[in-house]
Motif scaffolding. Structure first.
Motif, PDB file in Angstrom:
ATOM      1  N   UNK A  66       0.700  -1.271   0.047  1.00 42.60           N
ATOM      2  CA  UNK A  66       0.034  -0.034  -0.102  1.00 42.60           C
ATOM      3  C   UNK A  66       0.939   1.315  -0.087  1.00 42.60           C
ATOM      4  N   UNK A  67       1.796   1.194   0.762  1.00 42.00           N
ATOM      5  CA  UNK A  67       2.972   2.508   0.603  1.00 42.00           C
ATOM      6  C   UNK A  67       3.522   2.531  -0.838  1.00 42.00           C
ATOM      7  N   UNK A  99       6.799  10.179   6.419  1.00 43.06           N
ATOM      8  CA  UNK A  99       6.576   9.700   8.029  1.00 43.06           C
ATOM      9  C   UNK A  99       6.879   8.274   8.123  1.00 43.06           C
ATOM     10  N   UNK A 100       6.432   7.421   6.761  1.00 45.01           N
ATOM     11  CA  UNK A 100       6.503   6.266   6.898  1.00 45.01           C
ATOM     12  C   UNK A 100       8.083   5.661   6.870  1.00 45.01           C
ATOM     13  N   UNK A 102      10.585   7.693   7.637  1.00 46.57           N
ATOM     14  CA  UNK A 102      11.386   8.161   9.008  1.00 46.57           C
ATOM     15  C   UNK A 102      10.980   6.656  10.120  1.00 46.57           C
ATOM     16  N   UNK A 103       9.853   6.031   9.794  1.00 51.64           N
ATOM     17  CA  UNK A 103       9.487   5.132  10.602  1.00 51.64           C
ATOM     18  C   UNK A 103      10.086   3.884  10.302  1.00 51.64           C
ATOM     19  N   UNK A 104      10.719   3.707   9.150  1.00 51.83           N
ATOM     20  CA  UNK A 104      11.485   2.286   8.996  1.00 51.83           C
ATOM     21  C   UNK A 104      10.213   1.409   8.151  1.00 51.83           C
ATOM     22  N   UNK A 105       9.351   2.037   7.639  1.00 54.49           N
ATOM     23  CA  UNK A 105       8.046   1.068   7.286  1.00 54.49           C
ATOM     24  C   UNK A 105       8.040   0.936   5.619  1.00 54.49           C
TER      25      UNK A 105
END
Length: 339
Positions: A66-67, A99-100, A102-105
């Motif tokens: 989805x990302x 944001x994702x 930076x969150x490692x996602x």
């Protein structure tokens, strides 16, 4: 996303002598086509979850696929775009992906799209900014905040106007602050408008304060030298609003965000959420001190860049031309007398 200028639907090339902001070319040619970014995620007025809502378990977490789909939409939205569309892409695609990341996602392909869009924006805005300093054709900028507040006060029947500048409040942080304020103030204040403002280059506190004092004419003059780390208060004083005279105007200034970003910290989501709650608490107390029917404009002067790997985040930097440093929030709150 509401803009403060009447011609925000005009392409940027009409505002800045041919300079345009162009989203980057495809970073992964094999990606499948996705719906146009202008049509997808069109509702940019949805605020992040409030504190109470965040206590409930999430229904689901976006998957890597989805990302990637969101990144494909951003990557496919290339070519000259009106300012309104650039702002929408930034709010609904770039910011969540950043944001994702930076969150490692996210994976390497998504990180490549984020980096590419940032590089393209920075290059295009530097060219556009040089032109708009000459032509005067520009998007709504940070130094337009006082005029924006006065206009919104008239439209909403406010009896007074206050300006509150939150140093280094970038867009995603501002969205979280608004969500907290919406919960804290309940029926004591209402958010009447949310906008995006563009910071002049360099996006630093000294440059934006200088232009707030001088107005649009200041664009044609030499900008003040960039400050790597502007002087700010320390300790408990960072959570105290300071009254400042800027040209002929008076505004309140909060240095809390700037102070909290100077050292390394916890993971991105945890860190930005904690800062947003602190800011919202300070702003809410100030709102409670205002007379009924006061229009309070809460806005950032510039954003910041931050590194992160999902486990921790580094110190923030500022003064570049990235979207997260240039595009900042402006929120108009009508305080008191709300039914």
């Amino acid at each position: 996303m509401t803009a403060a200028s009447a011609d925000t639907d005009a392409p940027l090339e009409e505002r800045s002598a041919g300079a345009t902001l162009r989203p980057p070319r495809a970073a992964h040619e094999a990606a499948t086509a996705a719906p146009p970014a202008e049509a997808a995620h069109a509702d940019t007025d949805v605020l992040p979850p409030t504190r109470r809502e965040r206590k409930a378990p999430r229904h689901r977490i976006l998957s890597a696929a989805e990302w990637r789909a969101l990144a494909v939409e951003l990557d496919n939205a290339r070519g000259p775009k009106p300012v309104r569309v650039i702002e929408q892409l930034f709010a609904t695609h770039y910011t969540p992906l950043l944001g994702a990341t930076l969150a490692g996602e996210t994976d390497a392909a998504v990180r490549g799209v984020v980096d590419g869009w940032r590089t393209s924006f920075e290059h295009s805005y530097r060219e556009a900014f040089s032109a708009l300093r000459v032509t005067g054709k520009r998007p709504p900028m940070v130094f337009d905040a006082p005029d924006m507040a006065a206009r919104l006060a008239r439209l909403n029947g406010a009896r007074g106007v206050k300006l509150l500048l939150v140093d280094a409040m970038r867009f995603d942080l501002g969205e979280r602050v608004a969500a907290h304020l919406k919960e804290l103030m309940m029926d004591r204040a209402i958010l009447v408008e949310r906008s995006i403002l563009w910071a002049a280059l360099p996006p630093t506190t000294s440059a934006q304060i200088s232009l707030l004092a001088r107005g649009p004419d200041g664009l044609r003059e030499a900008m003040p030298p960039s400050e790597a780390e502007p002087a700010i208060a320390r300790g408990r004083a960072v959570a105290t609003l300071r009254r400042e005279r800027v040209g002929s105007r008076e505004l309140m200034k909060l240095d809390l965000v700037e102070a909290r970003l100077r050292a390394a910290g916890p993971p991105f989501a945890e860190r930005i959420e904690a800062i947003a709650e602190e800011v919202a608490d300070v702003v809410a107390r100030f709102m409670d001190s205002l007379p009924p029917r006061t229009l309070l404009l809460v806005f950032g002067d510039h954003g910041f860049r931050m590194t992160g790997d999902g486990n921790m985040t580094g110190p923030a930097s500022q003064g570049g031309g990235s979207p997260e440093e240039v595009l900042v929030p402006a929120q108009a709150w009508l305080v008191g007398g709300v039914h």
